[in-house]
Design a protein around this motif. Structure first.
Motif, PDB file in Angstrom:
ATOM      1  N   VAL A 149       0.882  -1.170   0.000  1.00 42.17           N
ATOM      2  CA  VAL A 149       0.000   0.000   0.000  1.00 42.17           C
ATOM      3  C   VAL A 149       0.914   1.212   0.000  1.00 42.17           C
ATOM      4  O   VAL A 149       1.855   1.292   0.782  1.00 42.17           O
ATOM      5  N   VAL A 150       0.632   2.146  -0.890  1.00 38.19           N
ATOM      6  CA  VAL A 150       1.452   3.341  -1.027  1.00 38.19           C
ATOM      7  C   VAL A 150       0.564   4.563  -0.845  1.00 38.19           C
ATOM      8  O   VAL A 150      -0.459   4.688  -1.514  1.00 38.19           O
ATOM      9  N   LYS A 151       0.962   5.446   0.069  1.00 35.36           N
ATOM     10  CA  LYS A 151       0.245   6.715   0.207  1.00 35.36           C
ATOM     11  C   LYS A 151       0.843   7.664  -0.819  1.00 35.36           C
ATOM     12  O   LYS A 151       2.032   7.984  -0.779  1.00 35.36           O
TER      13      LYS A 151
ATOM     14  N   VAL B 110      -1.339  -2.371  -4.344  1.00 40.61           N
ATOM     15  CA  VAL B 110      -0.751  -3.065  -5.483  1.00 40.61           C
ATOM     16  C   VAL B 110      -0.507  -4.520  -5.088  1.00 40.61           C
ATOM     17  O   VAL B 110       0.057  -4.790  -4.030  1.00 40.61           O
ATOM     18  N   TRP B 111      -0.954  -5.440  -5.964  1.00 41.14           N
ATOM     19  CA  TRP B 111      -0.756  -6.871  -5.751  1.00 41.14           C
ATOM     20  C   TRP B 111      -0.043  -7.451  -6.960  1.00 41.14           C
ATOM     21  O   TRP B 111      -0.376  -7.110  -8.095  1.00 41.14           O
ATOM     22  N   ILE B 112       0.885  -8.346  -6.713  1.00 46.79           N
ATOM     23  CA  ILE B 112       1.535  -9.080  -7.793  1.00 46.79           C
ATOM     24  C   ILE B 112       1.232 -10.557  -7.585  1.00 46.79           C
ATOM     25  O   ILE B 112       1.443 -11.087  -6.493  1.00 46.79           O
ATOM     26  N   ASN B 113       0.735 -11.202  -8.623  1.00 47.23           N
ATOM     27  CA  ASN B 113       0.425 -12.634  -8.581  1.00 47.23           C
ATOM     28  C   ASN B 113       1.285 -13.351  -9.615  1.00 47.23           C
ATOM     29  O   ASN B 113       0.799 -13.788 -10.649  1.00 47.23           O
ATOM     30  N   ALA B 114       2.573 -13.466  -9.327  1.00 45.74           N
ATOM     31  CA  ALA B 114       3.515 -14.091 -10.256  1.00 45.74           C
ATOM     32  C   ALA B 114       3.524 -15.608 -10.066  1.00 45.74           C
ATOM     33  O   ALA B 114       3.205 -16.112  -8.994  1.00 45.74           O
TER      34      ALA B 114
END
Length: 155
Positions: free
Chosen positions: A110-112, A121-125
Motif C-alpha cells: 500500500v502506497v500513500k 498493489v498486488w503481484i500474482n507471479a
C-alpha cells in the motif's frame, strides 16, 4: 418537425455529464509488457487488473481516496521498491501463518500517494523470475494523473 432537434439537444445535454464522469484510465503499461488492463471503478476508486493473453491476472492496482487500512507487518517485508515515484516495501501476503504453494512469488503493498490518495498493489507471479519482471513493471507505472483525477472527482 421542430421537436426532433429539441429532442436531440435534450439527449446531448443528458449524455454530456455521463461522459465527464467516466472513470479515469489506468496508468499506461509499457508496450513490451504484453499485458492488457481490465478496469472498473467509480468516483472513489479505480481498479486496474493487468491480464496476460491467456486471461491470468498478474498485477492489480487499486487507486482509492480512502485509506485501505491494510496492516502490513514488518516480519513479512520482502523487497524495497518504488511505485509512482514513492519509495516503498513489497510484502509477502499474510496467510495466517500458513505456507501455501505458489505464495512465495506473490507480493502486496500500500502506497500513500498524497492527501486522500492511496494505491494498493498486488503481484500474482507464477515464478521468482516473473515476480522480478512484474516488480520492475510496477516501478515504471505512473498513477499520479489517475489518482489526481480520482481525488477531484470525489469532491
Amino acid at each position: 418537425m421542430k421537436t426532433l432537434p429539441a429532442f436531440c439537444l435534450l439527449l446531448l445535454s443528458v449524455s454530456a455529464p455521463a461522459w465527464a464522469q467516466q472513470t479515469p484510465p489506468c496508468p499506461t503499461l509499457p508496450t513490451n509488457a504484453e499485458l492488457q488492463w481490465e478496469q472498473r471503478g467509480d468516483h472513489s476508486y479505480i481498479a486496474c487488473k493487468a491480464v496476460t493473453a491467456d486471461g491470468r491476472q498478474v498485477l492489480n492496482v487499486m487507486l482509492t481516496s480512502r485509506d485501505p487500512k491494510i496492516s502490513l507487518e514488518r516480519g513479512l517485508r520482502a523487497e524495497e521498491g518504488n511505485f509512482s515515484g514513492r519509495e516503498m516495501y513489497w510484502y509477502r501476503p499474510d496467510l495466517g501463518g500458513r505456507n501455501m504453494p505458489g505464495m512465495e512469488s506473490r507480493r502486496i503493498t500500500v502506497v500513500k500517494l498524497g492527501k486522500d490518495q492511496y494505491a494498493q498493489v498486488w503481484i500474482n507471479a507464477e515464478s521468482p523470475a516473473e515476480l522480478a519482471t512484474l516488480r520492475s513493471l510496477a516501478q515504471q507505472l505512473d498513477v499520479s494523473a489517475a489518482s489526481a483525477t480520482l481525488l477531484s472527482a470525489g469532491r
